[in-house]
Design a protein around this motif. Sequence first.
Motif, PDB file in Angstrom:
ATOM      1  N   GLU A 149     -11.292  -4.197  -7.300  1.00  0.00           N
ATOM      2  CA  GLU A 149     -10.330  -4.031  -6.227  1.00  0.00           C
ATOM      3  C   GLU A 149      -9.172  -3.196  -6.746  1.00  0.00           C
ATOM      4  O   GLU A 149      -8.726  -3.362  -7.889  1.00  0.00           O
ATOM      5  CB  GLU A 149      -9.845  -5.399  -5.766  1.00  0.00           C
ATOM      6  N   HIS A 194      -0.770   2.831  -3.100  1.00  0.00           N
ATOM      7  CA  HIS A 194       0.525   2.801  -2.424  1.00  0.00           C
ATOM      8  C   HIS A 194       0.922   4.246  -2.134  1.00  0.00           C
ATOM      9  O   HIS A 194       0.954   5.081  -3.053  1.00  0.00           O
ATOM     10  CB  HIS A 194       1.576   2.129  -3.315  1.00  0.00           C
ATOM     11  N   ILE A 243       1.132  -6.907   2.116  1.00  0.00           N
ATOM     12  CA  ILE A 243       0.046  -7.156   1.173  1.00  0.00           C
ATOM     13  C   ILE A 243      -0.064  -8.642   0.898  1.00  0.00           C
ATOM     14  O   ILE A 243      -1.154  -9.173   0.690  1.00  0.00           O
ATOM     15  CB  ILE A 243       0.291  -6.384  -0.140  1.00  0.00           C
ATOM     16  N   THR A 264      -5.407  -1.034  -5.204  1.00  0.00           N
ATOM     17  CA  THR A 264      -4.507  -0.781  -4.080  1.00  0.00           C
ATOM     18  C   THR A 264      -3.806   0.558  -4.290  1.00  0.00           C
ATOM     19  O   THR A 264      -3.206   0.783  -5.349  1.00  0.00           O
ATOM     20  CB  THR A 264      -3.459  -1.893  -3.939  1.00  0.00           C
ATOM     21  N   ALA A 291      -0.052   0.752   2.103  1.00  0.00           N
ATOM     22  CA  ALA A 291      -0.760   0.316   0.908  1.00  0.00           C
ATOM     23  C   ALA A 291      -2.156  -0.112   1.349  1.00  0.00           C
ATOM     24  O   ALA A 291      -2.297  -1.004   2.191  1.00  0.00           O
ATOM     25  CB  ALA A 291      -0.031  -0.839   0.239  1.00  0.00           C
ATOM     26  N   THR A 292      -3.168   0.565   0.826  1.00  0.00           N
ATOM     27  CA  THR A 292      -4.557   0.272   1.192  1.00  0.00           C
ATOM     28  C   THR A 292      -5.271  -0.324   0.005  1.00  0.00           C
ATOM     29  O   THR A 292      -5.346   0.289  -1.073  1.00  0.00           O
ATOM     30  CB  THR A 292      -5.275   1.536   1.664  1.00  0.00           C
ATOM     31  N   THR A 293      -5.777  -1.527   0.182  1.00  0.00           N
ATOM     32  CA  THR A 293      -6.546  -2.208  -0.852  1.00  0.00           C
ATOM     33  C   THR A 293      -8.032  -2.018  -0.563  1.00  0.00           C
ATOM     34  O   THR A 293      -8.497  -2.303   0.548  1.00  0.00           O
ATOM     35  CB  THR A 293      -6.201  -3.696  -0.898  1.00  0.00           C
TER      36      THR A 293
END
Length: 815
Positions: free
Chosen positions: A139, A143, A15, A141, A82-84
């Motif tokens: 935004e 996890h 990240i 994120t 982990a996608t933001t």
Amino acid sequence: MMPSRPLTLLACGLIALAASAQPYRFGCHHFRNGGHHAYQPTNIGAREDIVSTIARSDTFDLLHYDIAIDVTDYGGQTIKAATTITHVALISGADLRLDLVDGLIVDSITSPGGSLPYTHMDDLLEVDLPITLAGDTGELTVHYHGQPERDPDWGGFYFASNYIYNLGIGLSTIPPHFGKVWYPCFDSFVERASYTYHVMSSGTFRAHCQGDLISEIQLGGDTVVRTFDLDQEISTHVSAIAVANYVDSNFIHTGAYGDIPVRLTAKPAQLNNMVSKFVSLGEAIDCYEFWYGPYPYDRVGYVLTTDGALEIPENVAYPAFMADPGVSLFDNRGLFGHELGHHWWGDHVTPYTHNDMWIKEGPAEYSGHLLEEWAFGAEDFVDVVKDNMLYVLENAHLQDDGFQALSPMPDPQIYGLHTYYKGAAVIHNLRGYLGDTLFRQAMHTVQIDHGNATLDANGLRDALEAASGVQLDDFFNDQVFTPGYSVFTTQSMTSVPDGGGFLVDLVLRQRVRGTSGLHTNVPLDLTLFSADGQVQDYQVSGSGPNTALQVFCPFEPVMAALNRYNRLNQARMDHEFNIIPGEGFQTNVPRCKFLIYQNELVDTTLVRVEHIWAGAGDDPLAPGIYEVSNVHYWRVDGLWPEGTKLDGRLYYDGDPDELDEELYGISEADALLAYRPQPDAPWSICPDVSLGLGNLTDGDGFMTIDTLRQGEYAFAKGNLFIGMQEQGHGTVTLSVSPNPANDAIIVRGYVNGAGILLFDIAGEDGRPVRRVTVSANGNFEKRIDVEELPAGAYVLNLGDPRTGRVGSARFVIAR
């Protein structure tokens, strides 16, 4: 087992590398017209699932996905990620609901303002956001960790054969979108975003992904993080990673609109073979830029995987076995051409829902056909188009639970033969309706006006109309929204002298297969032939059951042909060829299920055979015929110099699901071949035919036409006279020699008048084993082959279907 890395390292190491975050298609077949369709989804969810997902795109626009994923646990087949997600609110006060399968465990959700509460159940991740106003950008994120899912049949996230990759479609699942099996998203064709991928791998595994390689960071030992950035927006089904001990082959192709980087990616031992299979890739790029417009992405790329293919932009997943030496260049052209075609149709312009899957699969499959034309010319192109249509006629309704309209396709048939191969056939017909210039213009314009967007069938129709200026309601109503097929034939033709030429009056007859709806305003190629081989071409229009038209011809026509250049796919297969004295020719007429044998030729002979995949059984029947196939028949025509003699043979197949099941599936005891010299004449018993019946209940046999005539032929049932009392010998005499016989018998006799005689050879048990029709006028003589019959006693029964007169004679076969 590959070593795994803790999630904390993933979060810190990956990240931290990312600044923010961005998202393609399904291409499940391996060989054109191969055995890999039809797929029938069995895990069918509620229709509301996809409707709800699409509706979420009205609440938030997801701008970018930044996916940091650890795939080092190859042995355990788990991921840590982990996608933001960067998003903008389209309405005020909404919570963010994301698709994510329950098998992935959410550890936390964070934002610049801190942790966010959430619920995760039924494959839906709902995030409670702070109060947002329309237009606010934010935004968060997610996890998470766990084992990403695979579809039971095909698609999903793979750890297989030292490959790690994903395919964003699930073949047995409805809705089919499989982005949610490895990252949280709005999982539909509608939502598009850009992507950044940070892929942590170890050992020999290295990520080779779509987009540009931004960095490679060594974390210690053999663990590495490779980061790729894809600026262009794509939908979730074509967002992907590919990880293995890959190497690349790179080159630049100069296309019509500039230079295009090309990358082929494989394991080291396979790369050379892969490169050798893609020798026509540059021609494919040129072909599709010609027909569809500029290539819409920054790179053309293919990567070998274990299963697939899938049209991932810049990194098409391509099955490794296609690079094997035994797989032909033709099959590879068909597959890589199909997948590249998707970059325009399926990736750049995408169907709104899976029920219009034909919008991406039809043009993609037709792209492979266009490549054959571009690289090898019109003759090879027509072969591929005809092969495709024959495959559709033979198989689509059987594998897809009946004749299906392309739109809306029922959920269980979205990956069926109709979607792919009838879809390609209909795109070819669109080209035939518009002509090459307008077709090309329309395909270009739709890409410009609707690129990075979705269309349903009505939207595509409207877009094509706007681009071409041609009204396409009839085309879409007949070919897209209605099942089945149409075919036009010449019913009659007459001509009278007019000045320096002839006025020709024709009636065209329309028949249909798999539908009751007749097509309207169909553009047809009409070709007229003179006796000495001159030709004159016309473009005419057909509608309804019968179309009357008049044309002027500079010569007296003796023959007419429709669709001679195969500009349309219809319920017909045809082949036209010359037989030249002294030269061999192909006995089996391609695609027409008709064999022709040379007997006597006096000069070059033009032969045209048409196999009509629609019935003519409702037409008038002459005495002796009580049923004609209502599924198919043949037309034999040509320019035959006087003295030409040809023979023919037709095989019937009454097995389940075959063309002649309804007619001969139970019994062939009254099987006959029907004939008529022109379409407006009644069907009558075909003269000079020998029938090899064999077992009368197996549904299989053949009919040999001892004297082939121009006209139409159909399998039929008729009167056979077996078991009838003889009605005297005053008008019929009959003899058989030699007796005993060996290989053949000669039947001689006399009949009072002209007509067709039926000979039935029956065994001692009364079962017919051979049937022959003979045209007679007074004295007659006929040789009948009995070589295939076993030794024993037989009865030859003679009948006249008009009067019922019967004669008989006994003979013995002794060997």
